[in-house]
Design a protein around this motif. Structure first.
Motif, PDB file in Angstrom:
ATOM      1  N   LEU A  20       1.451  10.891  28.967  1.00  0.00           N
ATOM      2  CA  LEU A  20       0.424  11.115  27.933  1.00  0.00           C
ATOM      3  C   LEU A  20      -0.510   9.916  27.757  1.00  0.00           C
ATOM      4  O   LEU A  20      -1.474   9.990  26.988  1.00  0.00           O
ATOM      5  CB  LEU A  20       1.095  11.447  26.591  1.00  0.00           C
ATOM      6  N   ALA A  21      -0.229   8.823  28.449  1.00  0.00           N
ATOM      7  CA  ALA A  21      -1.039   7.612  28.265  1.00  0.00           C
ATOM      8  C   ALA A  21      -2.489   7.825  28.704  1.00  0.00           C
ATOM      9  O   ALA A  21      -3.414   7.229  28.140  1.00  0.00           O
ATOM     10  CB  ALA A  21      -0.419   6.447  29.036  1.00  0.00           C
ATOM     11  N   ALA A  22      -2.709   8.702  29.674  1.00  0.00           N
ATOM     12  CA  ALA A  22      -4.085   8.940  30.150  1.00  0.00           C
ATOM     13  C   ALA A  22      -4.915   9.558  29.020  1.00  0.00           C
ATOM     14  O   ALA A  22      -4.425  10.442  28.316  1.00  0.00           O
ATOM     15  CB  ALA A  22      -4.048   9.871  31.345  1.00  0.00           C
ATOM     16  N   PRO A  23      -6.184   9.115  28.827  1.00  0.00           N
ATOM     17  CA  PRO A  23      -6.980   9.595  27.695  1.00  0.00           C
ATOM     18  C   PRO A  23      -7.164  11.118  27.672  1.00  0.00           C
ATOM     19  O   PRO A  23      -7.209  11.729  26.609  1.00  0.00           O
ATOM     20  CB  PRO A  23      -8.335   8.901  27.880  1.00  0.00           C
ATOM     21  N   GLY A  24      -7.246  11.768  28.831  1.00  0.00           N
ATOM     22  CA  GLY A  24      -7.478  13.231  28.862  1.00  0.00           C
ATOM     23  C   GLY A  24      -6.203  14.042  28.893  1.00  0.00           C
ATOM     24  O   GLY A  24      -6.247  15.252  29.153  1.00  0.00           O
ATOM     25  N   ALA A  25      -5.044  13.416  28.618  1.00  0.00           N
ATOM     26  CA  ALA A  25      -3.776  14.152  28.666  1.00  0.00           C
ATOM     27  C   ALA A  25      -3.471  14.764  27.307  1.00  0.00           C
ATOM     28  O   ALA A  25      -3.749  14.163  26.264  1.00  0.00           O
ATOM     29  CB  ALA A  25      -2.657  13.201  29.075  1.00  0.00           C
ATOM     30  N   VAL A 203      -1.025  11.301  11.486  1.00  0.00           N
ATOM     31  CA  VAL A 203      -0.994   9.865  11.815  1.00  0.00           C
ATOM     32  C   VAL A 203      -0.616   9.625  13.275  1.00  0.00           C
ATOM     33  O   VAL A 203      -0.607   8.477  13.721  1.00  0.00           O
ATOM     34  CB  VAL A 203       0.008   9.088  10.922  1.00  0.00           C
ATOM     35  N   LEU A 204      -0.291  10.679  14.030  1.00  0.00           N
ATOM     36  CA  LEU A 204       0.137  10.500  15.424  1.00  0.00           C
ATOM     37  C   LEU A 204      -0.960   9.844  16.242  1.00  0.00           C
ATOM     38  O   LEU A 204      -2.114  10.257  16.196  1.00  0.00           O
ATOM     39  CB  LEU A 204       0.467  11.858  16.056  1.00  0.00           C
ATOM     40  N   GLU A 205      -0.553   8.840  17.034  1.00  0.00           N
ATOM     41  CA  GLU A 205      -1.477   8.249  18.003  1.00  0.00           C
ATOM     42  C   GLU A 205      -1.460   9.124  19.256  1.00  0.00           C
ATOM     43  O   GLU A 205      -0.582   9.978  19.415  1.00  0.00           O
ATOM     44  CB  GLU A 205      -1.046   6.815  18.356  1.00  0.00           C
ATOM     45  N   HIS A 206      -2.419   8.886  20.141  1.00  0.00           N
ATOM     46  CA  HIS A 206      -2.621   9.786  21.282  1.00  0.00           C
ATOM     47  C   HIS A 206      -1.342  10.082  22.067  1.00  0.00           C
ATOM     48  O   HIS A 206      -1.057  11.234  22.379  1.00  0.00           O
ATOM     49  CB  HIS A 206      -3.700   9.203  22.211  1.00  0.00           C
TER      50      HIS A 206
END
Ligand SMILES: Cc1cc2nc3c(=O)[nH]c(=O)nc-3n(C[C@H](O)[C@H](O)[C@H](O)COP(=O)(O)OP(=O)(O)OC[C@H]3O[C@@H](n4cnc5c(N)ncnc54)[C@H](O)[C@@H]3O)c2cc1C
Length: 324
Positions: A20-25, A203-206
């Motif tokens: 999930l680290a990739a911005p478009g994931a 509050v979840l981050e990406h």
């Protein structure tokens, strides 16, 4: 039409967090909300990370410390029919059972239900609204019959989740895993209003994942219930809902109250004035009417949603009396 994307079926939580680290994931649980968002273009993705194969995120267990732990991938149907949830946290079982349709409850998860994106037709339509990074909330001057009467400013959507309302009222906590480890957040702080962050609802981050929903032990003499009013009985989002958790002593006096409104605001809305109005009193018709009036204190009517003020007042009064 669905956009093109790559697909990762994560086998562990760590693998999912890394993917999930990739911005478009984007995280995919049951997919009942995500796929609709991708199809209508309100959410973009070039990688879908499915967590449905991570067994540790499923099921209801009773920790030795009391309360209940519900894995985020537990379906709404499983939550609604679970005996321990129904007996100890009826508001949550009722909310899960009132969400969406039977087919969606079999596929949709509790985690996905609280993390689902807004249902506002401007957000889901081809409007570059505030929630999508634009500078206009089109509902403010537009078709706003289903929109917020409380807590709106930059955006007037109402939070669509039924279970979120019950979880806030029940004092539940969210267990969250991310690249930096795990953290626990009370659901009363999990949802964010537009004044805090207008492009996200939680509050979840990406690349954080909601892993567990933690319900506290039920205090003695405490009862809960959830009520939803909708246009269609078969399935529909709420026009108004309320979750109540009341503690009543041997003399029938209310000693504790959590009253939370759904479909009133961009996040589940704690009706603190209504709680204050009922604590220390017996659940008489007069006390219920006073608390119901307090529940809509500060409501801001838009052009087409004035009916909601009376509706919330009626539902809160009805449910307080039903608990008497
Ligand atoms: C026709 C229709 C009617 C509906 N009616 C209602 C209703 O009346 N009441 C109601 O409450 N809901 C309603 N819903 C919403 C439905 O309940 C949700 O679509 C469902 O619960 C989402 O669960 P899911 O597992 O399919 O989530 P997904 O679609 O997989 O995910 C939804 C969103 O949450 C994120 N997400 C999912 N799980 C996690 C997690 N564990 N951690 C972090 N992020 C996560 C995803 O990235 C995505 O953005 C309706 C939906 C439809 C399509």
């Amino acid at each position: 039409m669905l956009p093109n994307f790559s697909y990762v079926r994560a086998r562990s939580l760590n693998e999912a967090i890394r993917a999930l680290a990739a911005p478009g994931a984007r995280l995919h649980a049951g997919g009942t909300d995500l796929l609709g968002c991708l199809r209508d273009g309100s959410v973009q993705a070039d990688k879908i990370v499915s967590v449905s194969g991570i067994g540790a995120l499923r099921g209801v267990t009773a920790p030795a410390t009391g309360g209940l732990r519900i894995g985020a991938l537990t379906t709404l149907a499983e939550v609604a029919s679970n005996k321990q949830v129904a007996e100890r946290y009826p508001a949550l079982a009722q909310a899960a059972g009132a969400a969406a349709s039977p087919q969606l409850r079999n596929q949709g998860t509790l985690g996905g239900n609280v993390c689902q994106r807004p249902r506002c037709w401007y957000f889901r339509g081809s409007f570059h609204c505030r929630r999508k990074g634009g500078d206009t909330c089109f509902a403010l001057q537009g078709e706003n019959q289903y929109h917020a009467i409380l807590g709106g400013n930059a955006c007037y959507m109402v939070h669509p989740s039924d279970t979120a309302v019950a979880l806030v009222a029940l004092g539940a906590h969210a267990r969250i895993a991310g690249p930096g480890g795990a953290r626990t957040v009370p659901f009363s702080n999990f949802f964010v209003l537009p004044e805090t962050a207008v492009t996200k609802e939680t509050v979840l981050e990406h690349n954080e994942i909601l892993t567990d929903i933690l319900l506290p032990p039920v205090a003695a003499h405490t009862k809960s219930r959830f009520r939803k009013v909708r246009s269609r009985g078969s399935w529909d989002f709420a026009l108004a809902s309320v979750a109540l958790v009341l503690t009543v002593d041997a003399a029938a006096v209310v000693t504790g109250a959590h009253i939370v409104l759904g479909a009133a605001a961009p996040a589940p809305w704690r009706a603190a004035a209504a709680e204050r109005a009922i604590i220390g009193k017996k659940l008489t018709a007069e006390a219920a009417a006073q608390a119901a009036a307090a529940a809509v204190q500060g409501a801001e009517k838009l052009a087409h949603n004035e009916y909601k003020v009376a509706l919330f007042r009626g539902v809160v009064e009805e449910q307080l009396l039903a608990m008497a």
